[in-house]
Every structure is written in C-alpha cells, then in structure tokens.
Design a protein around this motif. Structure first.
Motif, PDB file in Angstrom:
ATOM      1  N   PRO A  32       0.836  -1.341   0.045  1.00  0.00           N
ATOM      2  CA  PRO A  32      -0.033   0.155   0.012  1.00  0.00           C
ATOM      3  C   PRO A  32       0.865   1.189   0.181  1.00  0.00           C
ATOM      4  N   ARG A  33       2.178   1.230   0.265  1.00  0.00           N
ATOM      5  CA  ARG A  33       2.937   2.470   0.301  1.00  0.00           C
ATOM      6  C   ARG A  33       3.730   2.664  -1.085  1.00  0.00           C
ATOM      7  N   VAL A  34       3.203   1.889  -2.122  1.00  0.00           N
ATOM      8  CA  VAL A  34       3.885   2.143  -3.286  1.00  0.00           C
ATOM      9  C   VAL A  34       3.141   2.187  -4.327  1.00  0.00           C
ATOM     10  N   THR A  35       3.252   3.099  -5.609  1.00  0.00           N
ATOM     11  CA  THR A  35       2.429   3.162  -6.477  1.00  0.00           C
ATOM     12  C   THR A  35       3.113   3.097  -7.946  1.00  0.00           C
ATOM     13  N   PHE A  36       2.614   2.525  -8.888  1.00  0.00           N
ATOM     14  CA  PHE A  36       3.375   2.516 -10.034  1.00  0.00           C
ATOM     15  C   PHE A  36       2.827   3.221 -11.229  1.00  0.00           C
ATOM     16  N   VAL A  37       3.314   4.092 -12.027  1.00  0.00           N
ATOM     17  CA  VAL A  37       2.837   4.907 -12.972  1.00  0.00           C
ATOM     18  C   VAL A  37       3.663   4.747 -14.266  1.00  0.00           C
ATOM     19  N   THR A  38       2.947   4.979 -15.474  1.00  0.00           N
ATOM     20  CA  THR A  38       3.693   4.987 -16.780  1.00  0.00           C
ATOM     21  C   THR A  38       3.683   6.533 -17.410  1.00  0.00           C
ATOM     22  N   ARG A  39       4.805   6.733 -18.031  1.00  0.00           N
ATOM     23  CA  ARG A  39       5.032   7.783 -18.635  1.00  0.00           C
ATOM     24  C   ARG A  39       3.964   8.286 -19.660  1.00  0.00           C
ATOM     25  N   ASN A  40       3.592   9.553 -19.592  1.00  0.00           N
ATOM     26  CA  ASN A  40       2.498  10.158 -20.588  1.00  0.00           C
ATOM     27  C   ASN A  40       1.313   9.997 -20.232  1.00  0.00           C
ATOM     28  N   THR A  41       1.083   9.193 -19.119  1.00  0.00           N
ATOM     29  CA  THR A  41      -0.567   9.114 -18.484  1.00  0.00           C
ATOM     30  C   THR A  41      -0.519  10.249 -17.701  1.00  0.00           C
ATOM     31  N   ASP A  42      -2.060  10.654 -17.351  1.00  0.00           N
ATOM     32  CA  ASP A  42      -2.132  11.499 -16.354  1.00  0.00           C
ATOM     33  C   ASP A  42      -1.770  11.100 -14.917  1.00  0.00           C
ATOM     34  N   ALA A  43      -1.763   9.945 -14.593  1.00  0.00           N
ATOM     35  CA  ALA A  43      -1.243   9.363 -13.296  1.00  0.00           C
ATOM     36  C   ALA A  43       0.241   9.923 -13.053  1.00  0.00           C
ATOM     37  N   HIS A  44       1.062   9.601 -14.211  1.00  0.00           N
ATOM     38  CA  HIS A  44       2.423  10.150 -14.205  1.00  0.00           C
ATOM     39  C   HIS A  44       2.731  11.620 -13.970  1.00  0.00           C
ATOM     40  N   MET A  45       1.901  12.403 -14.786  1.00  0.00           N
ATOM     41  CA  MET A  45       2.002  13.805 -14.662  1.00  0.00           C
ATOM     42  C   MET A  45       1.392  14.285 -13.190  1.00  0.00           C
ATOM     43  N   TYR A  46       0.439  13.784 -12.819  1.00  0.00           N
ATOM     44  CA  TYR A  46      -0.195  14.046 -11.441  1.00  0.00           C
ATOM     45  C   TYR A  46       0.777  13.898 -10.487  1.00  0.00           C
ATOM     46  N   PHE A  47       1.345  12.681 -10.413  1.00  0.00           N
ATOM     47  CA  PHE A  47       2.338  12.321  -9.299  1.00  0.00           C
ATOM     48  C   PHE A  47       3.492  13.100  -9.441  1.00  0.00           C
ATOM     49  N   LEU A  48       4.130  13.353 -10.682  1.00  0.00           N
ATOM     50  CA  LEU A  48       5.321  14.609 -10.680  1.00  0.00           C
ATOM     51  C   LEU A  48       4.856  15.751 -10.262  1.00  0.00           C
ATOM     52  N   ALA A  49       3.699  16.412 -10.372  1.00  0.00           N
ATOM     53  CA  ALA A  49       3.278  17.597  -9.722  1.00  0.00           C
ATOM     54  C   ALA A  49       3.117  17.286  -8.109  1.00  0.00           C
ATOM     55  N   LEU A  50       2.448  16.359  -7.645  1.00  0.00           N
ATOM     56  CA  LEU A  50       2.362  16.156  -6.158  1.00  0.00           C
ATOM     57  C   LEU A  50       3.675  15.677  -5.143  1.00  0.00           C
ATOM     58  N   ALA A  51       4.504  15.204  -6.126  1.00  0.00           N
ATOM     59  CA  ALA A  51       5.521  14.866  -5.315  1.00  0.00           C
ATOM     60  C   ALA A  51       6.668  15.909  -4.666  1.00  0.00           C
ATOM     61  N   GLY A  52       6.967  15.702  -3.308  1.00  0.00           N
ATOM     62  CA  GLY A  52       7.818  16.620  -2.693  1.00  0.00           C
ATOM     63  C   GLY A  52       9.188  16.542  -3.073  1.00  0.00           C
ATOM     64  N   HIS A  53       9.622  15.202  -3.287  1.00  0.00           N
ATOM     65  CA  HIS A  53      10.800  14.853  -3.741  1.00  0.00           C
ATOM     66  C   HIS A  53      10.921  13.924  -4.943  1.00  0.00           C
ATOM     67  N   ILE A  54      11.636  14.109  -5.809  1.00  0.00           N
ATOM     68  CA  ILE A  54      11.995  13.366  -7.077  1.00  0.00           C
ATOM     69  C   ILE A  54      13.176  13.028  -7.291  1.00  0.00           C
ATOM     70  N   ILE A  55      13.574  11.511  -7.497  1.00  0.00           N
ATOM     71  CA  ILE A  55      14.835  11.039  -7.690  1.00  0.00           C
ATOM     72  C   ILE A  55      14.686  10.526  -9.108  1.00  0.00           C
ATOM     73  N   GLY A  56      15.799  11.141  -9.639  1.00  0.00           N
ATOM     74  CA  GLY A  56      15.840  10.109 -11.044  1.00  0.00           C
ATOM     75  C   GLY A  56      17.263  10.035 -11.372  1.00  0.00           C
ATOM     76  N   ASN A  57      17.630   9.318 -12.544  1.00  0.00           N
ATOM     77  CA  ASN A  57      19.178   8.864 -12.673  1.00  0.00           C
ATOM     78  C   ASN A  57      19.458   9.385 -14.383  1.00  0.00           C
ATOM     79  N   SER A  58      18.349   9.808 -15.102  1.00  0.00           N
ATOM     80  CA  SER A  58      18.764  10.172 -16.314  1.00  0.00           C
ATOM     81  C   SER A  58      17.780  11.680 -16.826  1.00  0.00           C
ATOM     82  N   LEU A  59      16.884  11.641 -17.670  1.00  0.00           N
ATOM     83  CA  LEU A  59      16.143  12.772 -17.967  1.00  0.00           C
ATOM     84  C   LEU A  59      14.694  12.258 -17.771  1.00  0.00           C
ATOM     85  N   LEU A  60      14.191  13.371 -17.014  1.00  0.00           N
ATOM     86  CA  LEU A  60      12.595  13.200 -16.869  1.00  0.00           C
ATOM     87  C   LEU A  60      12.009  13.748 -18.081  1.00  0.00           C
TER      88      LEU A  60
END
Length: 358
Positions: free
Chosen positions: A103-131
């Motif tokens: 329940p503490r983990v959610t999975f999303v796919t690029r270019n969906t509303d879910a992906h963009m929504y959580f990109l806007a919601l997250a206080g912290h973003i961790i990546g290793n390449s290009l968003l």
C-alpha cells in the motif's frame, strides 16, 4: 495477475486528479504540446506533498540503479514509514511481486495523467537520467539527479556536437541536487552539460548509492539471488554485460556476434549470467541462450555484481562499479577499431587504461 496497488494509491493522495479509472492510469497522451499543457495544469492545481517521493530510472525502464538503491534504503527506514513512494515503469509487468500489494508504493507509466499528476504532487523526485521534457519543477519540490555511470562514451558537448544534449542540460539545470562519483565526473557534468556558472543547486561528489547494493549486500539477500538464479555453489560465476552500439536514436547491436559469444560462453565450467543493457533488448530478440542464465528484472545489476566472481564487458561503465570488488575484469573489445568512430570517447583519461588485450 497484478495486485490492487499496481494501479492504485491511497484516496487521500488522489483528491486533486482530473480524471479517474483507465483514463487516469492507462491512457497515454501523444501530442507534445498537450503533454506540456496538461503538466502545467497539474503543477498549478496539485499542491506539493512533502511525504510523496517519485522515482524514475532510465525513463521508466524498470526499478534499477541509484534511484532503486535509495528507495530500498528509505522504504525500510522507520523514519519514513509515513511516506508514499511512486515509481515510473514502462509496464506493469516490471512490478516486483513483493510490491504488487504494497500500500505504500504506487506505479505509473509515462505520458499518462497518473504520471504527470504524481510528478506534480511529489515533494521529492529522484531520477538517474532525463525526466520527460514537459516536466517543470515547482519551486518547493526537491529533485535529486544521481546520473547513471562514469562517462566512458562521449557525453554532452563534444567537438562533433558543440551544443551538446539539450535535453540533459535542461533536465540537470532543474535539479536541486546532483550526485557525482568522482572528480572526473564532476568536471564532466559541469563542462559537458554546461552547468558551470549557471547551476544553482547543490552538487555532491560522494559516490553512487547503487554501489551500496554491491558492497554492502546482506548475506541472506545474496543467498536468495543465488537461489533464484540457480547458481551452482561449486562453480564460479561469470557475468557477461555488454552495452549497445551506435548513438542514441540509432542504437544497435550485432546479434550474430552475440550468438557466437553465447556459444563460446556455454562451454565455460562456470555459472554464466548474461545481462543486456536495457537499450539492447529490442535488438537481440529470438537469441538462443542455451544454458546461459538470464536474470529477471527483479534482480538489479549491482546486485548481480555482488554475486559475480568475474566480469566480462566491453565499453560499458559497469566495470567502474565492479573495480571496487578487486575481482577480475575481462574487457572484450571485438570491435575496438570501429567503436570509437561510432560512439565517440570521453577522453584519454579513461581510454588509455583500456586496450584490446586487457
């Protein structure tokens, strides 16, 4: 079948979304301008939540590299039990079984509303390449870019490409924090990505978190990996981990050469594991691996290195990681004469250490 949480999240985190159901979780937007507009709308409407952490490795290839190493550490830390974790993955098939009902983990796919929504919601973003290029960091968000290896191949601005990779520059300039593993990569990122004098975030030369997966692996995890791979305890384990050829956008790999190499590797008196670079996978379909072990996506590369006795690679920066084990490395450079003219090199500081006979 995927568990309920592969396409779900606590209702309290979803109150600001504009669509629901498959339209939110699965439908992909294709138009670049529409994506930019939709992301801007979410940035405006969705308040930042400091207890949501968003992770992405290599455009969602899978859970891997330093973002995964950080996730694994944070997820098990009692101090972060009240944080929610969101992973970007290309396919729900890449979700590890042990996390499908978490329940503490959610999975999303690029270019969906879910992906963009959580990109806007997250206080912290961790990546290793290009968003995604439509991503624009909000002022209150913290964005850590770990990058994904020491620059063995040509990177960013070069004599042949004086403007460099605009996408990488744009992305890194949005980061509030950037990690590098060594002075060479610090200078590379500052110069090749045009960060010097304009990057306003914090740059820390402290190493890659992914190395902890290899150097500090618990014995019980190592035993589970060996069991899952079916390794013979009486044999040494050899990992063959080549990289792709060509340039981004025109990536390729010689499948015929690979089949010859696989045939030779099957004759070794050892556990032989083949780990392809994720960009290679589309170019090596229908290859007969014989008795060669191909690990599942749930085992990340640095975990493989932890149970490896000898590494065979070519121009992949994976060998820099493995150097820390003091175990042997074979540089298999069958196309040494042609490769530099195809992909370029980062400089003699690296390449003078390697020769066709190493």
């Amino acid at each position: 079948m995927p568990g309920r949480n592969t396409l779900g999240a606590p209702k309290g985190l979803l109150r600001h979304r504009r669509t629901t159901g498959d339209e939110f979780w699965k439908k992909k937007l294709r138009d670049a301008e529409e994506l930019k507009t939709r992301q801007a709308e979410y940035n405006e409407a969705v308040p930042t939540n400091a207890k949501v952490i968003f992770y992405e490795s290599m455009s969602g290839a899978r859970m891997m590299d330093s973002p995964y190493a950080l996730f694994a550490r944070i997820f098990d830390d009692p101090a972060f039990r009240d944080h929610h974790h969101v992973w970007s993955v290309r396919s729900q098939d890449l979700v590890p079984d042990e996390l499908k009902d978490e329940p503490r983990v959610t999975f999303v796919t690029r270019n969906t509303d879910a992906h963009m929504y959580f990109l806007a919601l997250a206080g912290h973003i961790i990546g290793n390449s290009l968003l995604p290029e439509h991503f624009v960091r909000k002022t209150e968000q913290k964005y850590l870019n770990t990058w994904h290896g020491i620059a063995y191949k040509a990177l960013g601005r070069t004599e042949d490409s004086p403007l460099g990779a605009a996408g990488s520059v744009y992305n890194l300039l949005q980061a509030t924090h950037v990690l590098t593993p060594c002075p060479f990569m610090t200078e590379t990122e500052l110069s090749r990505f045009s960060l010097r004098g304009v990057f306003s975030g914090s740059l820390a030369e402290i190493g890659y978190p992914r190395q902890d997966l290899m150097l500090n692996m618990h014995q019980d995890r190592a035993s589970r990996i060996k069991e899952e791979l079916g390794l013979d305890p009486d044999r040494k384990t050899v990992l063959y981990a080549p990289t792709w050829r060509g340039n981004k956008g025109t990536a390729r790999f010689d499948a015929d050469q690979l089949e010859k190499d696989i045939d030779s590797l099957t004759k070794l008196d050892a556990n032989v594991v083949f780990q392809a670079h994720h960009i290679m996978l589309r170019h090596i379909k229908d290859v007969d691996y014989g008795n060669i072990i191909v690990p599942p996506p749930s085992i990340v590369t640095n975990e493989l290195l932890a149970v490896t006795d000898l590494l065979i690679s070519d121009y992949s920066s994976i060998f820099f990681d493995f150097l820390a084990t003091n175990k042997p490395i074979v540089h298999y450079l069958y196309d040494y004469d042609a490769y530099p003219y195809v992909s370029g090199w980062s400089g003699t500081t690296v390449t003078e250490q390697i020769s066709p006979t190493t």
